[in-house]
Write a protein that holds these residues in place. Structure first.
Motif, PDB file in Angstrom:
ATOM      1  N   ILE A 146       0.818  -1.209   0.000  1.00  0.00           N
ATOM      2  CA  ILE A 146       0.000   0.000   0.000  1.00  0.00           C
ATOM      3  C   ILE A 146       0.855   1.263   0.000  1.00  0.00           C
ATOM      4  CG2 ILE A 146      -1.903  -1.166   1.153  1.00  0.00           C
ATOM      5  CD1 ILE A 146      -1.095   0.139   3.738  1.00  0.00           C
ATOM      6  N   GLY A 147       2.166   1.110   0.038  1.00  0.00           N
ATOM      7  CA  GLY A 147       3.075   2.229  -0.149  1.00  0.00           C
ATOM      8  C   GLY A 147       3.365   3.072   1.066  1.00  0.00           C
ATOM      9  N   VAL A 148       3.124   2.577   2.279  1.00  0.00           N
ATOM     10  CA  VAL A 148       3.406   3.359   3.492  1.00  0.00           C
ATOM     11  C   VAL A 148       4.680   2.889   4.187  1.00  0.00           C
ATOM     12  CG1 VAL A 148       0.960   3.837   3.840  1.00  0.00           C
ATOM     13  CG2 VAL A 148       1.995   1.846   4.948  1.00  0.00           C
ATOM     14  N   TRP A 149       5.355   1.936   3.570  1.00  0.00           N
ATOM     15  CA  TRP A 149       6.582   1.389   4.183  1.00  0.00           C
ATOM     16  C   TRP A 149       7.659   2.471   4.301  1.00  0.00           C
ATOM     17  CZ3 TRP A 149       7.400  -2.460   7.192  1.00  0.00           C
ATOM     18  CH2 TRP A 149       8.684  -2.975   7.388  1.00  0.00           C
ATOM     19  N   ASP A 150       7.815   3.265   3.248  1.00  0.00           N
ATOM     20  CA  ASP A 150       8.824   4.329   3.280  1.00  0.00           C
ATOM     21  C   ASP A 150       8.489   5.373   4.338  1.00  0.00           C
ATOM     22  OD1 ASP A 150      10.214   3.100   1.259  1.00  0.00           O
ATOM     23  OD2 ASP A 150       9.206   4.247  -0.337  1.00  0.00           O
ATOM     24  N   TYR A 155       9.719   7.799   9.644  1.00  0.00           N
ATOM     25  CA  TYR A 155       9.297   8.135  11.008  1.00  0.00           C
ATOM     26  C   TYR A 155      10.260   7.531  12.037  1.00  0.00           C
ATOM     27  CZ  TYR A 155       6.468   8.218  15.253  1.00  0.00           C
ATOM     28  OH  TYR A 155       6.030   8.418  16.541  1.00  0.00           O
ATOM     29  N   LEU A 156      10.615   6.271  11.854  1.00  0.00           N
ATOM     30  CA  LEU A 156      11.531   5.621  12.787  1.00  0.00           C
ATOM     31  C   LEU A 156      12.919   6.243  12.743  1.00  0.00           C
ATOM     32  CD1 LEU A 156      10.561   1.865  12.211  1.00  0.00           C
ATOM     33  CD2 LEU A 156       9.910   3.320  14.138  1.00  0.00           C
ATOM     34  N   ASP A 157      13.318   6.731  11.579  1.00  0.00           N
ATOM     35  CA  ASP A 157      14.646   7.314  11.446  1.00  0.00           C
ATOM     36  C   ASP A 157      14.728   8.695  12.082  1.00  0.00           C
ATOM     37  OD1 ASP A 157      17.313   7.048  10.483  1.00  0.00           O
ATOM     38  OD2 ASP A 157      16.834   8.501   8.916  1.00  0.00           O
ATOM     39  N   GLY A 168      21.274  11.024  20.842  1.00  0.00           N
ATOM     40  CA  GLY A 168      20.441   9.841  21.018  1.00  0.00           C
ATOM     41  C   GLY A 168      20.578   8.883  19.842  1.00  0.00           C
ATOM     42  N   THR A 169      19.782   7.854  19.878  1.00  0.00           N
ATOM     43  CA  THR A 169      19.799   6.818  18.846  1.00  0.00           C
ATOM     44  C   THR A 169      18.411   6.699  18.251  1.00  0.00           C
ATOM     45  OG1 THR A 169      21.493   5.624  20.094  1.00  0.00           O
ATOM     46  CG2 THR A 169      20.378   4.424  18.332  1.00  0.00           C
ATOM     47  N   SER A 170      18.344   6.660  16.945  1.00  0.00           N
ATOM     48  CA  SER A 170      17.049   6.586  16.276  1.00  0.00           C
ATOM     49  C   SER A 170      16.405   5.227  16.496  1.00  0.00           C
ATOM     50  CB  SER A 170      17.221   6.842  14.778  1.00  0.00           C
ATOM     51  OG  SER A 170      17.972   5.807  14.180  1.00  0.00           O
ATOM     52  N   LEU A 171      15.082   5.236  16.411  1.00  0.00           N
ATOM     53  CA  LEU A 171      14.342   3.979  16.562  1.00  0.00           C
ATOM     54  C   LEU A 171      14.700   2.991  15.467  1.00  0.00           C
ATOM     55  CD1 LEU A 171      10.805   5.397  17.476  1.00  0.00           C
ATOM     56  CD2 LEU A 171      12.507   4.396  19.022  1.00  0.00           C
ATOM     57  N   ALA A 172      14.963   3.484  14.277  1.00  0.00           N
ATOM     58  CA  ALA A 172      15.344   2.589  13.180  1.00  0.00           C
ATOM     59  C   ALA A 172      16.648   1.874  13.493  1.00  0.00           C
ATOM     60  CB  ALA A 172      15.462   3.382  11.884  1.00  0.00           C
ATOM     61  N   THR A 173      17.622   2.608  14.068  1.00  0.00           N
ATOM     62  CA  THR A 173      18.908   1.997  14.415  1.00  0.00           C
ATOM     63  C   THR A 173      18.737   0.953  15.509  1.00  0.00           C
ATOM     64  OG1 THR A 173      20.029   4.065  13.843  1.00  0.00           O
ATOM     65  CG2 THR A 173      21.240   2.478  15.193  1.00  0.00           C
ATOM     66  N   ILE A 174      17.889   1.277  16.501  1.00  0.00           N
ATOM     67  CA  ILE A 174      17.657   0.315  17.587  1.00  0.00           C
ATOM     68  C   ILE A 174      17.010  -0.959  17.059  1.00  0.00           C
ATOM     69  CG2 ILE A 174      16.385  -0.065  19.719  1.00  0.00           C
ATOM     70  CD1 ILE A 174      16.724   2.898  20.330  1.00  0.00           C
ATOM     71  N   LEU A 175      16.002  -0.807  16.220  1.00  0.00           N
ATOM     72  CA  LEU A 175      15.348  -1.984  15.646  1.00  0.00           C
ATOM     73  C   LEU A 175      16.296  -2.776  14.758  1.00  0.00           C
ATOM     74  CD1 LEU A 175      11.822  -0.527  14.772  1.00  0.00           C
ATOM     75  CD2 LEU A 175      12.443  -2.010  16.682  1.00  0.00           C
ATOM     76  N   GLN A 176      17.121  -2.053  14.016  1.00  0.00           N
ATOM     77  CA  GLN A 176      18.097  -2.734  13.165  1.00  0.00           C
ATOM     78  C   GLN A 176      19.098  -3.507  14.006  1.00  0.00           C
ATOM     79  OE1 GLN A 176      20.382  -0.109  10.720  1.00  0.00           O
ATOM     80  NE2 GLN A 176      21.561  -1.753   9.745  1.00  0.00           N
TER      81      GLN A 176
END
Length: 444
Positions: A146-150, A155-157, A168-176
């Protein structure tokens, strides 16, 4: 959005012959993948109906992975062929990620089942986690279409947590980082389990050495996976020196017993003083060694009760091992025959009852010995050697006693019984009677 664009293109090309070719390619790919999965599954499980536990879980799970992987391969081949024919592949672009995600999900759980499958059973918690993971994976696929992945990644970044510095550390980095650690540890555990299974089937290697190699290989793989994960996410490995110092203090103060048990476990495995299947006696515990772990050893008694013994106990205490250098063990039973029995006849007769009993060795030959001249009779011991100490001696002794009972029942052997000497009793009775009668005589 991606899904809208794809659907628009599909409706526009509905009358295009290329769409029919794509549908045919998808149908053929699904059919070939299903057929290959069925054949592979039948081949893998052929002749393995008796397999249970870890091997059965691995084979059955891998059979489920083959189908989606084959479909993905055929779809990729179809894309190449249609592109060479200058045909559109919009429908294949929709089908390919769907089957790719299905293959990825099943591949992940093939690895997890190989790692966490124990004794042919998977716990309810694992199955619940599998359902949740499947739901999350398919939700990610839907969000991608549906194209909302990006937008989610952006948002996480942007949003951060106050970890690792002023910014701080971005949520994307923590999840990665979390995903990297989980993946690396899972791969390490899967590789360790595969090596463990392979080592356990090497009959030419001592069982203790196989356990040592399996434990050490798994520990090394986990350590390497953790270090690589930390380095991948950009964590300075020098910070582990602080953790190492704290761990050393903890071991020195509060974890002495645990550390001692682990060290004792590796000592037992390396020096081969105990092996799986040995019949041992430690303190008041007796039984067969069914499992040797790094911290404890499991002892299974003859009644099926399992005792968990700390490895330190096996190092610091005296251990009686019935099958350390030889699997043979001596079994014996005793019988008291009556006085006056002809031992030249009785002893060979008792020895003959041992011959032919299952598991009894012919060499050394069964023997009968006089152990004691008891007041009740002659005490004889019937002894023999049993080939497999790990199966115990109770069954053999029971069969020998049953045959001896048949001799006693037929009268060929007479048992000794306690004899009471009544001489002193008769004299005592006579004295009492005389004292009772004597006053009457005097009075007369």
């Amino acid at each position: 959005m991606l899904i809208v664009d794809l659907l628009t293109d599909l409706f526009d090309d509905f009358r295009n012959p290329a769409l029919l070719w794509q549908a045919l390619a998808i149908a053929v790919s699904i059919g070939l993948g299903a057929g290959a999965s069925r054949l592979a599954h039948r081949y893998l499980l052929a002749g393995r109906a008796q397999d249970t536990g870890f091997r059965r879980i691995g084979v059955d799970s891998f059979g489920r992975v083959i189908g989606p992987l084959m479909v993905v391969g055929y779809l990729a081949l179809s894309k190449v062929v249609l592109l060479k024919q200058h045909l559109d592949i919009k429908l294949l672009k929709v089908a390919f990620p769907i089957f790719l995600s299905l293959a990825a999900i099943r591949l992940v759980f093939y690895v997890l089942r190989r790692v966490f499958g124990r004794r042919g059973q998977l716990g309810g918690a694992f199955k619940t986690f599998e359902r949740i993971f499947v739901f999350v994976a398919w939700l990610a696929v839907v969000l991608y279409f549906i194209g909302v992945w990006d937008d989610i990644l952006a948002y996480l970044d942007v949003h951060t947590l106050p970890i690792g510095g002023k910014k701080g550390t971005s949520l994307a980095t923590i999840l990665q980082a979390a995903a990297t650690v989980v993946v690396m540890l899972t791969v390490a555990l899967w590789a360790g389990s595969a090596i463990d299974e392979r080592l356990m089937h090497i009959e030419t290697m001592h069982s203790s050495m196989r356990v040592v190699l399996a434990r050490m290989t798994r520990a090394v793989l986990i350590l390497v996976a953790v270090l690589l994960s930390l380095q991948t996410v950009g964590l300075d490995l020098t910070v582990l020196s602080v953790f190492g110092g704290a761990l050393g203090v903890g071991v020195g103060l509060g974890m002495q017993k645990i550390a001692s048990n682990y060290v004792s476990g590796f000592v037992i495995l390396l020096e081969r003083s105990l092996s799986i299947g040995d019949m041992i006696t430690v303190d008041k515990y007796s039984g067969r060694v069914s499992r040797i772990n790094s911290r404890y050893t499991v002892l299974q008694g003859g009644d099926g009760v399992e005792t968990v013994l700390p490895n330190e106990m096996l190092i610091s205490s005296a251990v009686q091992n019935q099958s350390l250098s030889s699997p043979s063990v001596r079994a014996a039973t005793r019988v008291t025959v009556a006085h006056g029995s002809d031992l030249a006849v009785v002893m060979p007769l008792l020895a003959a009852q041992v011959v032919g009993v299952e598991r009894v060795l012919e060499t050394p030959a069964p023997a009968v010995a006089i152990t004691r001249f008891a007041p009740d009779g002659y005490e004889l011991e019937i002894g023999c050697w049993v080939a497999d100490a790990q199966n115990g001696t109770g069954g053999v002794v029971n069969e020998i006693n049953r045959r001896i009972y048949d001799l006693i029942a037929s009268g060929q052997v007479r048992l000794g019984y306690p004899h009471v000497d009544s001489t002193l009793l008769d004299a005592h009775i006579a004295l009492v009677v005389s004292r009772i009668v004597q006053p009457d005589v005097n009075s007369a």
